[in-house]
Design an enzyme around this catalytic site. Sequence first.
Site, short mmCIF file in Angstrom:
data_model
loop_
_atom_site.label_atom_id
_atom_site.label_comp_id
_atom_site.label_asym_id
_atom_site.label_seq_id
_atom_site.Cartn_x
_atom_site.Cartn_y
_atom_site.Cartn_z
N HIS A 111 -11.09 3.59 -2.31
CA HIS A 111 -12.62 3.32 -1.80
C HIS A 111 -13.31 2.58 -3.12
O HIS A 111 -13.57 1.43 -2.67
CB HIS A 111 -13.28 4.60 -1.74
CG HIS A 111 -12.82 5.48 -0.59
ND1 HIS A 111 -12.69 4.91 0.55
CD2 HIS A 111 -12.47 7.05 -0.64
CE1 HIS A 111 -12.13 5.79 1.59
NE2 HIS A 111 -11.95 7.03 0.79
N ASP A 151 -7.17 5.88 6.43
CA ASP A 151 -7.95 6.74 5.82
C ASP A 151 -8.12 7.91 6.94
O ASP A 151 -7.46 8.73 7.47
CB ASP A 151 -9.20 6.40 5.23
CG ASP A 151 -9.78 7.69 4.42
OD1 ASP A 151 -9.25 8.75 4.11
OD2 ASP A 151 -10.87 7.45 3.66
ZN LIG Z 1 -8.84 9.65 1.51
#
Ligand SMILES: [Zn+2]
Length: 441
Positions: free
Chosen positions: A265, A316
């Site tokens: 991220h 994800d």
């Molecule tokens: Zn994750």
Amino acid sequence: MTTWWCENAWLPPGRVVSRVLITVADGRITGVDPDVEPPSTVQRLAGLVLPGLANTHSHAFHRALRARAQGGRGDFWTWRNQMYSVAARLDPQNYLALAQAAYAEMALAGITCVGEFHYVHHQAGGVPYSDPNAMGAALIEAAAQVGVRLTLLDTCYLAGGIGEPLSPVQQRFADGDAAGWTARVSEVAGAAQVRIGAALHSVRAVPADQLGEVADWARTRAVPLHFHLSEQRAENDACVESYGVTPTMLLANSGVLGAGSVGVHATHVTADDIALLASTSTGVCLCPTTERDLADGIGPAGALAAAGVSLSVGSDGQSVVDLFEDARGIELDERLASRVRGTFAAGTLLDAATVAGHRALGWPDAGQLAVGMRADLVAVDLTSRRTAGGGATAETVIFAASASDVTDVVVDGGVVVKDRQHVRIGDVGAALALAIDTVTG
Ligand SMILES: [Zn+2]
């Protein structure tokens, strides 16, 4: 020896070449010959053939949340409660079925290698299974049945937040301390097409004095070390309040950053954090479809790339399993944030989804159509209603194609998807529905 004739192929260092004959022996590419007339005996791959896509950040069980956790008002933290309700219902049997179906969807999307960020280790309350790695074994088995490579990023998870105890559902994620984690993970049985890597869930879930031991375990074995990084501002605030530094700085001070390390991220990193990531050769995995789904914010992809940070992509939270969509999300989100078009060329984004992702998962010998590399081939239809008229270009794949345009997938020289069908799993939709029913009630 096997040969495939590709109508067009994406060859390093980033060009489309027509009429390419690819020769494979023992799962490796032994020949890449352009401008060859199609021999009558070889298998033909129409469209544009790419190297295999690497899904650098996956939580397989989040697939059960798709369309079930999108309604209503909330934020990352309310979504997390919904996610925990599924995590609480997993066991090795239903996780095998769910992961198998989720990985099959990924294979159909052209994903040849999955990085599974795995932290649901134990029974409810934290009691180990008779095999303490039964849940990891289920993931390994699922990938083997589907025919994709797996890097099991076995995740250390010790706390419910900085200075906070584990909640009841989090107890099954935890090994007590880093020594407990290293003792367990050292016993994970590998398999063909599997690598075992390490992960730190986040600075929220691993106290600072435990970070170094996990990093040492990974460094000693030269395996990937991944960690969620600054996905939420609340994580940054708590870290600064408790430790006086940002999460990136805390990880740097604990020896976590470096080549082989990947932050996931990096949505809310500072300019100093970016310089630190770059100077340590730490990579970043971006997950744009998840970050938008969870209202995380838009990360500084352009600044990371400009600093020289290697970028990869992951599905994800599985709200979408389409690495073309995630790859173009990097550029399109950057456009929204910067009001400038063209920070990332399509070829650069293809590299993020292929060679950079494989490298981040510990497979430096995959992700390119070149002699000596693993024989992963992903054929993309250039005649669908989405892609028609775009031509055989990286732009057509990145800005027009969807996962549904993947027609054929070869992993390590073996056919996994043929004519949009998974050759072993058959009806992947039915497998997903059954597996998700089981874990959601
Ligand atoms: Zn994750």
